[in-house]
Design an enzyme around this catalytic site. Structure first.
Site, mmCIF file in Angstrom:
data_model
loop_
_atom_site.group_PDB
_atom_site.id
_atom_site.type_symbol
_atom_site.label_atom_id
_atom_site.label_comp_id
_atom_site.label_asym_id
_atom_site.label_seq_id
_atom_site.Cartn_x
_atom_site.Cartn_y
_atom_site.Cartn_z
ATOM 1 N N HIS A 1 -62.873 35.112 45.026
ATOM 2 C CA HIS A 1 -63.837 35.855 44.209
ATOM 3 C C HIS A 1 -65.233 35.331 44.529
ATOM 4 C CE1 HIS A 1 -63.263 32.119 41.961
ATOM 5 N NE2 HIS A 1 -64.513 32.304 41.563
ATOM 6 N N HIS B 1 -71.226 32.555 46.771
ATOM 7 C CA HIS B 1 -70.257 32.026 47.731
ATOM 8 C C HIS B 1 -68.841 32.411 47.338
ATOM 9 C CE1 HIS B 1 -70.100 29.158 44.452
ATOM 10 N NE2 HIS B 1 -68.889 28.814 44.886
#
EC number: 3.1.4.58
Length: 180
Positions: free
Chosen positions: A47, A131
């Site tokens: 995710h 990220h």
């Protein structure tokens, strides 16, 4: 304080979820890196974190969801290009990140941060660095890759996740797309 007087809590974060095909593609690309260091993050957990909330009292979750629902969203799906492989030494993480975060992504994160301020959940705000974590406890240099990363995370919603025993479970989600 005994356990009966402590409020139950959940570890929560907001994120953009990955589509199953993207999870598979990233996992295959990661396996080609032949990592000999760190603990690979399960592909099911891939995710892009928007805002980490930490330990949240169960009684606050409904109000947090109401605040998240009030955010003005971009009105269109977000695309985040994950085109840089990096090592975050202090965090011990191998990550995929965008060379450049889009203004729409940064705006969503800012709006989420503002909406969560009344809950006083985070002690020290950090600069947001988008990220996707590939491995934890990673203590080596950036691995060589035969194929440079170039993944497109496309999201039409953002999600509130609970982290429990190494698994992530969606509790609520909100559309980023205007529905006419």
């Amino acid at each position: 304080m005994n356990d009966e007087t402590r409020e139950p809590f959940k570890r929560l974060f907001f994120a953009l979820d990955c589509a199953p095909a993207l999870r598979r593609d990233i996992a295959q690309w990661r396996s080609a890196l032949q990592l000999r260091n760190g603990r690979p993050v399960p592909a099911d957990n891939f995710h892009l974190t928007l805002k980490f909330l930490g330990a949240v009292g169960v009684a606050q979750i409904a109000d947090i969801c109401t605040a998240a629902a009030s955010i003005r969203t971009p009105g269109e799906r977000l695309t985040v290009v994950l085109d840089r492989l990096d090592v975050w030494r202090r965090a011990g993480a191998l990550v995929l990140a965008p060379q450049q975060a889009t203004p729409a992504l940064l705006r969503l994160v800012y709006d989420l941060e503002q909406a969560m301020l009344p809950f006083g959940l985070e002690q020290a705000p950090r600069e947001y660095r988008p990220h996707l974590t590939l491995a934890r406890d990673y203590r080596a240099s950036v691995p060589e890759s035969a194929t440079p990363p170039g993944f497109f995370l496309r999201a039409d919603r953002f999600t509130l996740f609970e982290s429990h025993k190494g698994r992530y479970r969606a509790l609520a989600e909100w559309s980023l797309v205007d529905h006419q």
